[in-house]
Design a protein around this motif. Structure first.
Motif, PDB file in Angstrom:
ATOM      1  N   ARG A  18       0.969  -1.257  -0.053  1.00  0.00           N
ATOM      2  CA  ARG A  18      -0.057   0.009   0.060  1.00  0.00           C
ATOM      3  C   ARG A  18       0.811   1.210   0.023  1.00  0.00           C
ATOM      4  O   ARG A  18       0.357   2.430  -0.458  1.00  0.00           O
ATOM      5  CB  ARG A  18      -0.905  -0.065   1.155  1.00  0.00           C
ATOM      6  CG  ARG A  18      -2.277  -0.982   0.992  1.00  0.00           C
ATOM      7  CD  ARG A  18      -2.803  -1.179   2.369  1.00  0.00           C
ATOM      8  NE  ARG A  18      -4.075  -2.208   1.935  1.00  0.00           N
ATOM      9  CZ  ARG A  18      -4.034  -3.306   1.779  1.00  0.00           C
ATOM     10  NH1 ARG A  18      -2.842  -3.902   1.695  1.00  0.00           N
ATOM     11  NH2 ARG A  18      -5.008  -4.251   1.522  1.00  0.00           N
ATOM     12  N   SER A  63      -8.255   6.366   0.373  1.00  0.00           N
ATOM     13  CA  SER A  63      -7.540   5.301  -0.859  1.00  0.00           C
ATOM     14  C   SER A  63      -8.990   4.708  -1.303  1.00  0.00           C
ATOM     15  O   SER A  63      -8.804   4.553  -2.415  1.00  0.00           O
ATOM     16  CB  SER A  63      -6.846   4.427  -0.254  1.00  0.00           C
ATOM     17  OG  SER A  63      -7.124   3.701   0.971  1.00  0.00           O
ATOM     18  N   PRO A  64     -10.049   4.237  -0.586  1.00  0.00           N
ATOM     19  CA  PRO A  64     -11.125   3.458  -1.317  1.00  0.00           C
ATOM     20  C   PRO A  64     -11.782   3.920  -2.432  1.00  0.00           C
ATOM     21  O   PRO A  64     -12.235   3.624  -3.423  1.00  0.00           O
ATOM     22  CB  PRO A  64     -11.902   2.988  -0.237  1.00  0.00           C
ATOM     23  CG  PRO A  64     -11.159   3.110   1.252  1.00  0.00           C
ATOM     24  CD  PRO A  64     -10.054   4.321   0.856  1.00  0.00           C
ATOM     25  N   ARG A  67      -9.867   3.554  -5.824  1.00  0.00           N
ATOM     26  CA  ARG A  67      -9.746   2.098  -6.116  1.00  0.00           C
ATOM     27  C   ARG A  67     -10.287   1.807  -7.767  1.00  0.00           C
ATOM     28  O   ARG A  67     -11.406   2.071  -8.028  1.00  0.00           O
ATOM     29  CB  ARG A  67     -10.693   1.033  -5.351  1.00  0.00           C
ATOM     30  CG  ARG A  67     -10.498  -0.541  -5.791  1.00  0.00           C
ATOM     31  CD  ARG A  67     -11.142  -1.223  -4.749  1.00  0.00           C
ATOM     32  NE  ARG A  67     -10.574  -1.089  -3.503  1.00  0.00           N
ATOM     33  CZ  ARG A  67     -11.394  -0.843  -2.062  1.00  0.00           C
ATOM     34  NH1 ARG A  67     -12.617  -0.635  -2.452  1.00  0.00           N
ATOM     35  NH2 ARG A  67     -10.716  -0.682  -0.980  1.00  0.00           N
ATOM     36  N   ARG A  69     -11.514  -0.132 -11.303  1.00  0.00           N
ATOM     37  CA  ARG A  69     -12.586  -1.300 -11.454  1.00  0.00           C
ATOM     38  C   ARG A  69     -12.020  -1.953 -12.810  1.00  0.00           C
ATOM     39  O   ARG A  69     -12.062  -1.118 -13.748  1.00  0.00           O
ATOM     40  CB  ARG A  69     -13.954  -0.738 -11.588  1.00  0.00           C
ATOM     41  CG  ARG A  69     -14.401  -0.527 -10.311  1.00  0.00           C
ATOM     42  CD  ARG A  69     -16.164  -0.092 -10.363  1.00  0.00           C
ATOM     43  NE  ARG A  69     -16.804  -1.419 -10.817  1.00  0.00           N
ATOM     44  CZ  ARG A  69     -17.874  -1.280 -11.166  1.00  0.00           C
ATOM     45  NH1 ARG A  69     -18.586  -0.203 -11.317  1.00  0.00           N
ATOM     46  NH2 ARG A  69     -18.539  -2.474 -11.568  1.00  0.00           N
ATOM     47  N   THR A 188      -3.300  -7.525  -9.154  1.00  0.00           N
ATOM     48  CA  THR A 188      -3.487  -6.480  -8.418  1.00  0.00           C
ATOM     49  C   THR A 188      -3.472  -5.071  -9.042  1.00  0.00           C
ATOM     50  O   THR A 188      -2.411  -4.914  -9.638  1.00  0.00           O
ATOM     51  CB  THR A 188      -2.464  -6.276  -7.033  1.00  0.00           C
ATOM     52  OG1 THR A 188      -2.830  -7.495  -6.366  1.00  0.00           O
ATOM     53  CG2 THR A 188      -2.979  -5.027  -6.044  1.00  0.00           C
ATOM     54  N   ALA A 190      -3.835  -0.922  -8.943  1.00  0.00           N
ATOM     55  CA  ALA A 190      -3.532  -0.016  -7.800  1.00  0.00           C
ATOM     56  C   ALA A 190      -3.693   1.368  -8.519  1.00  0.00           C
ATOM     57  O   ALA A 190      -3.387   1.962  -9.807  1.00  0.00           O
ATOM     58  CB  ALA A 190      -2.280  -0.090  -7.237  1.00  0.00           C
ATOM     59  N   SER A 200      -4.505   2.388  -3.628  1.00  0.00           N
ATOM     60  CA  SER A 200      -5.718   1.850  -3.487  1.00  0.00           C
ATOM     61  C   SER A 200      -5.865   0.599  -4.178  1.00  0.00           C
ATOM     62  O   SER A 200      -5.459   0.791  -5.423  1.00  0.00           O
ATOM     63  CB  SER A 200      -6.878   2.841  -3.832  1.00  0.00           C
ATOM     64  OG  SER A 200      -8.147   2.255  -3.685  1.00  0.00           O
ATOM     65  N   LEU A 201      -5.797  -0.377  -3.698  1.00  0.00           N
ATOM     66  CA  LEU A 201      -6.015  -1.676  -4.406  1.00  0.00           C
ATOM     67  C   LEU A 201      -7.240  -2.440  -4.623  1.00  0.00           C
ATOM     68  O   LEU A 201      -8.356  -2.220  -3.926  1.00  0.00           O
ATOM     69  CB  LEU A 201      -5.193  -2.822  -3.441  1.00  0.00           C
ATOM     70  CG  LEU A 201      -3.906  -2.338  -2.807  1.00  0.00           C
ATOM     71  CD1 LEU A 201      -3.098  -3.233  -1.974  1.00  0.00           C
ATOM     72  CD2 LEU A 201      -2.825  -1.951  -4.201  1.00  0.00           C
ATOM     73  N   ALA A 202      -6.892  -2.998  -6.034  1.00  0.00           N
ATOM     74  CA  ALA A 202      -8.363  -3.782  -6.422  1.00  0.00           C
ATOM     75  C   ALA A 202      -7.751  -5.163  -6.785  1.00  0.00           C
ATOM     76  O   ALA A 202      -6.826  -5.213  -7.702  1.00  0.00           O
ATOM     77  CB  ALA A 202      -8.888  -3.203  -7.804  1.00  0.00           C
TER      78      ALA A 202
END
Length: 435
Positions: A18, A63-64, A67, A69, A188, A190, A200-202
């Motif tokens: 992160r 951070s969310p 994210r 998509r 991942t 980001a 922010s990770l997806a």
């Protein structure tokens, strides 16, 4: 201790995923200010700690909202080679409603943390030389187990700006650190926050795997001379290698004849079983014997021995002969390559999964090889030591008239004329002396 190591690894992984470089600097500054701020009279240190802590906290809370998509699909090759980067393509699609900017993509392996039994029973190479405290804690063993299970992956690859529904293709690469199966959990994606501190990770689920084959060395031009031997089972086993399957005639059935050789027309006409008789098969058959009996675990010498065996598998032309690979894996295992038998990549895949065996099991391997010497033309033996048992084994092979190439991989200097001595780190130079 085991659960402490798991928790420490989880925290380390969380932060490394992160925090950006700027985020690590902010965290280090906050930690420094906190250590100085123990003395509350130093108001500047307290204020600095509050500032950096608030900055990181705000970045984590925001951070969310950044994210991405995405949907992604990789085209992974089935094999890699230890130490050699393997490139592959990843197709990425923007599933969001807005234009995607500043996103990155990175590979995500499966959780490499070992189980308690694996951590307890494993032995890091050179662990005996560590001090008692390090051996009791097992931290270096833990780190060694994780590093060898985790491939070296490419850092965050930048994605171009993508409109909603747009697609693009990226090239990613990974490098296997150890032979064996590499498990990938997914990818991942980001994006960083406004301050560039936190990613922010997806998580994109894309389970897959590939086999990391052993490292191979260049061998000198190698001729394995040897007489052509009669092969019990003939071409039914070898699939027309050597002399052609020439029909000689018909004869009455004898107990033990395979049913595939029944001549059904003659059986129907005479009412008794008649079989076809063919010329006996004679061709060259070579054995590659890998010594896995050691109490040092998967140290440098063991890995080099497996790599040398893989080099011979790759170098020996099996179009006009058979190659038997023999080693101990719980029991004596034999795999045969040649036309109609295993292919080259399958033999290398077998070597990718070879594990050490107890030292006492070498005697069983020696008996199994000596029991097959009548049908062999030559033998290549890769040993991990040069003791009395191994010396007697090699001498017994030579006494039976076989052409034998004996190679000993050891970190200890050994003076012996009956075998080629190879040292880890100098394998390719040593193999150049092979004749």
């Amino acid at each position: 201790m085991y659960w402490s190591l798991r928790a420490f690894s989880s925290g380390q992984h969380f932060l490394s995923e992160r925090l950006t470089t700027a985020g690590w600097l902010a965290l280090a500054a906050a930690g420094t200010a906190a250590s100085l701020g123990i003395d509350t009279t130093r108001s500047v240190s307290v204020q600095a700690f509050g500032f950096f802590a608030a900055l990181l906290g705000f970045a984590l809370l925001m951070s969310p909202f950044f994210r991405p998509r995405l949907a992604a699909k990789r085209e992974l090759p089935p094999y890699a080679t230890v130490g050699a980067p393997v490139e592959y393509r990843v197709s990425v699609e923007n599933r969001g409603r807005r234009r995607l900017r500043g996103a990155t993509l990175v590979e995500r392996p499966r959780d490499p943390r070992p189980s308690f039994e694996e951590w307890k029973q494993a032995r890091e190479p050179g662990e005996a030389q560590r001090n008692p405290a390090d051996r009791a804690m097992g931290y270096f063993r833990w780190r060694w187990l994780i590093e060898r299970r985790t491939p070296a992956t490419q850092p965050h690859a930048e994605l171009p700006d993508l409109e909603p529904g747009a697609r693009t293709t990226l090239k990613l690469a990974l490098t296997a650190r150890r032979r064996g199966r590499i498990e990938l959990a997914g990818l991942t994606a980001a994006r960083t926050d406004l301050f560039g501190l936190v990613r922010s990770l997806a998580r994109i689920s894309a389970p897959d795997r590939l086999i990391a084959l052993p490292r191979r060395y260049r061998l000198p031009e190698l001729a394995l001379p040897g007489a052509r031997r009669f092969q019990l089972g003939g071409v039914a086993l070898a699939t027309s290698i050597g002399d052609s399957e020439e029909f000689i005639g018909l004869r009455d059935y004898r107990p033990g004849d395979p049913l595939q050789k029944l001549h059904w027309k003659s059986y129907a006409r005479t009412g008794k079983p008649i079989v076809k008789e063919h010329q006996d098969e004679f061709f060259e058959r070579h054995a590659l014997v890998l010594d896995t009996s050691t109490d040092r675990g998967e140290d440098a010498a063991f890995e080099e021995a497996v790599s040398i065996a893989a080099s011979f598998v790759y170098a020996i032309d099996t179009r006009e002969c058979l190659l038997d690979l023999l080693f101990v894996g719980g029991e004596v295992r034999t795999y045969t390559a040649g036309r109609g038998q295993l292919r080259l990549d399958h033999m290398l895949e077998v070597l990718a999964g070879v594990l050490p065996s107890p030292p006492a099991e070498f005697d069983g391997l020696a008996r199994a090889v000596l029991g097959q010497r009548q049908r062999l033309s030559s033998c290549v033996v890769v040993l991990l030591a040069w003791d009395e048992a191994r010396r007697a084994f090699v001498n017994a092979l030579r006494a039976s008239g076989l052409e034998v190439r004996a190679l000993v991989v050891s970190e200890e200097p050994i003076l012996e004329k009956g075998a080629l001595m190879l040292h880890p780190g100098q394998i390719e130079a040593g193999l150049a002396k092979l004749r």
